[in-house]
Design a protein around this motif. Structure first.
Motif, PDB file in Angstrom:
ATOM      1  N   HIS A  26       0.864  -1.170   0.000  1.00  0.00           N
ATOM      2  CA  HIS A  26       0.000   0.000   0.000  1.00  0.00           C
ATOM      3  C   HIS A  26       0.906   1.226   0.000  1.00  0.00           C
ATOM      4  CE1 HIS A  26      -4.096   1.581   1.630  1.00  0.00           C
ATOM      5  NE2 HIS A  26      -3.736   2.150   0.506  1.00  0.00           N
ATOM      6  N   VAL A  27       0.866   2.011  -1.071  1.00  0.00           N
ATOM      7  CA  VAL A  27       1.785   3.133  -1.249  1.00  0.00           C
ATOM      8  C   VAL A  27       1.014   4.422  -1.492  1.00  0.00           C
ATOM      9  CG1 VAL A  27       3.672   1.730  -2.160  1.00  0.00           C
ATOM     10  CG2 VAL A  27       2.001   2.679  -3.726  1.00  0.00           C
ATOM     11  N   THR A  28       1.710   5.541  -1.310  1.00  0.00           N
ATOM     12  CA  THR A  28       1.193   6.854  -1.665  1.00  0.00           C
ATOM     13  C   THR A  28       1.903   7.300  -2.933  1.00  0.00           C
ATOM     14  OG1 THR A  28       0.833   7.394   0.654  1.00  0.00           O
ATOM     15  CG2 THR A  28       0.886   9.223  -0.881  1.00  0.00           C
ATOM     16  N   LEU A  29       1.140   7.671  -3.947  1.00  0.00           N
ATOM     17  CA  LEU A  29       1.690   8.071  -5.237  1.00  0.00           C
ATOM     18  C   LEU A  29       1.487   9.562  -5.422  1.00  0.00           C
ATOM     19  CD1 LEU A  29      -0.086   5.143  -6.906  1.00  0.00           C
ATOM     20  CD2 LEU A  29       2.371   5.383  -6.993  1.00  0.00           C
ATOM     21  N   THR A  36      -2.150  13.597  -5.404  1.00  0.00           N
ATOM     22  CA  THR A  36      -1.672  12.443  -4.652  1.00  0.00           C
ATOM     23  C   THR A  36      -2.844  11.515  -4.375  1.00  0.00           C
ATOM     24  OG1 THR A  36      -2.030  13.513  -2.528  1.00  0.00           O
ATOM     25  CG2 THR A  36       0.163  13.751  -3.496  1.00  0.00           C
ATOM     26  N   PHE A  37      -2.566  10.244  -4.340  1.00  0.00           N
ATOM     27  CA  PHE A  37      -3.560   9.250  -3.967  1.00  0.00           C
ATOM     28  C   PHE A  37      -2.840   8.021  -3.466  1.00  0.00           C
ATOM     29  CE2 PHE A  37      -2.714   8.542  -8.413  1.00  0.00           C
ATOM     30  CZ  PHE A  37      -2.650   7.174  -8.538  1.00  0.00           C
ATOM     31  N   ASP A  38      -3.593   7.142  -2.826  1.00  0.00           N
ATOM     32  CA  ASP A  38      -3.013   5.913  -2.308  1.00  0.00           C
ATOM     33  C   ASP A  38      -3.529   4.740  -3.110  1.00  0.00           C
ATOM     34  OD1 ASP A  38      -5.187   4.571   0.078  1.00  0.00           O
ATOM     35  OD2 ASP A  38      -5.612   6.379  -1.058  1.00  0.00           O
ATOM     36  N   GLY A  39      -2.768   3.660  -3.102  1.00  0.00           N
ATOM     37  CA  GLY A  39      -3.169   2.473  -3.824  1.00  0.00           C
ATOM     38  C   GLY A  39      -2.166   1.356  -3.661  1.00  0.00           C
ATOM     39  N   ILE A  40      -2.433   0.259  -4.330  1.00  0.00           N
ATOM     40  CA  ILE A  40      -1.579  -0.924  -4.280  1.00  0.00           C
ATOM     41  C   ILE A  40      -1.083  -1.187  -5.695  1.00  0.00           C
ATOM     42  CG2 ILE A  40      -1.500  -3.384  -3.744  1.00  0.00           C
ATOM     43  CD1 ILE A  40      -3.931  -2.828  -1.876  1.00  0.00           C
ATOM     44  N   LEU A 101       2.928   3.766   2.424  1.00  0.00           N
ATOM     45  CA  LEU A 101       1.932   4.368   3.298  1.00  0.00           C
ATOM     46  C   LEU A 101       2.265   3.984   4.733  1.00  0.00           C
ATOM     47  CD1 LEU A 101      -0.687   6.041   2.929  1.00  0.00           C
ATOM     48  CD2 LEU A 101      -1.916   3.929   3.227  1.00  0.00           C
ATOM     49  N   PRO A 102       2.478   4.966   5.608  1.00  0.00           N
ATOM     50  CA  PRO A 102       2.878   4.618   6.981  1.00  0.00           C
ATOM     51  C   PRO A 102       1.702   4.088   7.791  1.00  0.00           C
ATOM     52  CG  PRO A 102       2.642   6.976   6.768  1.00  0.00           C
ATOM     53  CD  PRO A 102       2.411   6.398   5.393  1.00  0.00           C
ATOM     54  N   TYR A 103       1.925   2.997   8.462  1.00  0.00           N
ATOM     55  CA  TYR A 103       0.945   2.428   9.374  1.00  0.00           C
ATOM     56  C   TYR A 103       1.483   2.557  10.789  1.00  0.00           C
ATOM     57  CZ  TYR A 103      -1.729   0.334   5.612  1.00  0.00           C
ATOM     58  OH  TYR A 103      -2.509   0.149   4.517  1.00  0.00           O
ATOM     59  N   ILE A 104       0.611   2.896  11.710  1.00  0.00           N
ATOM     60  CA  ILE A 104       1.007   3.018  13.107  1.00  0.00           C
ATOM     61  C   ILE A 104       0.758   1.674  13.767  1.00  0.00           C
ATOM     62  CG2 ILE A 104       0.568   4.185  15.276  1.00  0.00           C
ATOM     63  CD1 ILE A 104      -0.365   6.588  13.612  1.00  0.00           C
TER      64      ILE A 104
END
Length: 121
Positions: A26-29, A36-40, A101-104
């Motif tokens: 899962h990355v931020t592009l 910007t958007f997130d996706g796999i 994408l950072p996960y806590i």
């Protein structure tokens, strides 16, 4: 002129390598137009990469046909939010940056030693 072409090819090769490295994560592009958007990232070709782009979907008001106020009074119930992923293809030239994408992660419970030793019998 030749060095400029070489630099562009080098940049595209670097983006290709980064996309291959972060495939199935899962990355931020960040695109070259600033969006910007997130996706796999699911597929990487020589010229393009394919992303499962995430989008938010809200539940419709009367989807199930019942009145939501009959159970919760005048307040109603909040609309439910869903996450949907759609497949989109982009050329490498449109990609400006790529980041995980950072996960806590939750911290584990701290260890508290007992104040006195337990008897072992």
């Amino acid at each position: 002129m030749n060095t400029e072409n070489h630099d562009v090819q080098n940049d595209l090769r670097n983006m290709y390598d980064e996309c291959r490295k972060h495939m199935n994560y899962h990355v931020t592009l960040t695109m070259t137009d600033g969006s910007t958007f997130d996706g796999i990232i699911v597929e990487v070709d020589r010229d393009n990469f394919t992303v499962l782009a995430g989008e938010d979907v809200m539940e419709r008001e009367n989807e199930n046909g019942s009145d939501s106020r009959q159970y919760y009074g005048d307040f109603g119930r909040p609309r439910r939010r869903f996450r949907r992923f759609r497949r989109r293809a982009f050329p490498f030239a449109s990609l400006a940056a790529l980041a995980l994408l950072p996960y806590i992660t939750p911290t584990p419970y701290p260890y508290y030693p007992s104040p006195y030793p337990y008897p072992y019998y």
